[in-house]
Design a protein around this motif. Structure first.
Motif, PDB file in Angstrom:
ATOM      1  N   GLU A 271      50.196  56.601  39.481  1.00  0.00           N
ATOM      2  CA  GLU A 271      50.845  55.293  39.345  1.00  0.00           C
ATOM      3  C   GLU A 271      52.312  55.436  38.935  1.00  0.00           C
ATOM      4  O   GLU A 271      53.159  54.649  39.354  1.00  0.00           O
TER       5      GLU A 271
ATOM      6  N   GLU B 102      42.521  48.043  43.378  1.00  0.00           N
ATOM      7  CA  GLU B 102      42.828  49.332  44.011  1.00  0.00           C
ATOM      8  C   GLU B 102      42.260  49.364  45.440  1.00  0.00           C
ATOM      9  O   GLU B 102      42.920  49.798  46.378  1.00  0.00           O
TER      10      GLU B 102
ATOM     11  N   HIS C  24      41.664  55.934  43.882  1.00  0.00           N
ATOM     12  CA  HIS C  24      41.609  55.290  42.559  1.00  0.00           C
ATOM     13  C   HIS C  24      40.438  54.304  42.538  1.00  0.00           C
ATOM     14  O   HIS C  24      39.662  54.256  41.584  1.00  0.00           O
TER      15      HIS C  24
ATOM     16  N   GLU D 191      45.639  55.306  46.601  1.00  0.00           N
ATOM     17  CA  GLU D 191      45.020  54.114  45.986  1.00  0.00           C
ATOM     18  C   GLU D 191      43.531  54.010  46.353  1.00  0.00           C
ATOM     19  O   GLU D 191      42.725  53.562  45.549  1.00  0.00           O
TER      20      GLU D 191
HETATM   21 FE   LIG Z   1      46.184  52.864  41.864  1.00  0.00          FE
END
Ligand SMILES: [Fe+2]
Ligand SMILES: [Fe+2]
Length: 302
Positions: free
Chosen positions: A186, A46, A81, A78
């Motif tokens: 996602e 990520e 994440h 991202e």
């Molecule tokens: Fe991700």
């Protein structure tokens, strides 16, 4: 773009919502060493997205306003994440190479600076951007972006499915909560890339030919080249080895094979078979740390 409302995505894109997530509860439940190692891999992948984006923007994808608008929000999502996994591992008491520093809630962002710099240096030395560099260098074909979008769809699909598999295996309630929130992002990422891939592959025979050719020869599971092969194999072994894992892998292949020109492709199943064969040849002690290993002071198994 059929199947994806880009305008809606851009308007609603935001940082991962962690409101009400019970961080205090993380350390009250055991995080198994195998889970921590998978999470460290996921965190690293990520966090590496921005470097992947750099390579992507070196191609003709940069000329397409729809694509770059999406990428602008995607890379932001991202980032969070990666930070969410970083904090989860920190709350669970895991210290990671190379600095082994604890990560606490009040620490300034970005966390794990040394680790990310360390991974990027290692990747740079190994020239591990081979795949994308090759693709960028070959960007003479009319709709080469079709390959990048298909590649993105494959990465997002495997990430999404991997998180679902982790939810199915873990008994940690906060991890289930966290993964459920990340999965919502996602799904949208996958939907964009798939819609782009479908559109571009359906438009041109050459795009279909080039994409299939490149995937068959160059594709490797997400994270390959960023983390050592042993780490990718470990994650595949934990999440996709058994019957339920194999079923998930076949379903992913089915989704990708449904794209124009990609019928019969079995990338995931072949990658799984290869990873499991390597794991069998060199059975890895899950607690052993390799040169660039994910974990340095993971709690020992009970
Ligand atoms: Fe991700
Ligand atoms: Fe994603």
């Amino acid at each position: 773009m059929e199947g994806f409302d880009l305008d809606r995505y851009l308007r609603t894109s935001r940082k991962l919502d962690l409101t009400g997530l019970d961080w205090d509860d993380v350390s009250r439940h055991p995080v198994q060493p195998w889970e921590a190692r998978c999470l460290a891999y996921m965190m690293d992948i990520e966090s590496h997205t921005v470097v992947y984006l750099r390579d992507l923007l070196a191609t003709r994808a940069a000329d397409e306003p729809d694509v770059t608008a999406f990428l602008s929000c995607w890379v932001y999502e991202e980032l969070w994440h990666g930070e969410a996994f970083s904090r989860f591992l920190g709350e669970a008491g895991h210290r990671l190479e190379p600095d082994r520093l604890p990560v606490a809630a009040a620490d300034p962002y970005p966390s794990r600076r040394q680790r990310n710099a360390w991974i990027r240096r290692a990747v740079g030395r190994g020239g591990a951007f081979g795949h994308l560099a090759t693709m960028a260098g070959s960007a003479v074909v009319g709709d080469f972006v079709a390959l990048h979008m298909t590649w993105g769809a494959i990465n997002e699909l495997s990430t999404l499915t991997g998180y679902h598999r982790l939810i199915a295996r873990t008994e940690h309630p906060v991890l289930v909560d966290l993964l459920g929130r990340i999965i919502k992002d996602e799904r949208r990422h996958f939907a964009f890339y798939r819609a782009q891939a479908r559109l571009r592959l359906s438009r041109g025979r050459q795009a279909r030919k080039v994409t299939r050719w490149a995937l068959e020869r160059l594709w490797a599971p997400v994270g390959t080249g960023v983390r050592p092969q042993t780490e990718t194999d470990f994650v595949i072994g934990e999440l996709f080895a058994g019957p339920a894992g194999h079923k998930a892998v076949r379903e992913m292949d089915g989704v990708i094979a449904d794209l124009p020109g990609l019928g019969g492709l079995r990338l995931f199943d072949d990658a799984r078979t290869a990873a499991l064969a390597r794991l069998q040849r060199e059975p890895e002690d899950a607690w052993r740390t390799s040169d660039q290993s994910a974990l340095s002071t993971a709690p020992k198994p009970r």
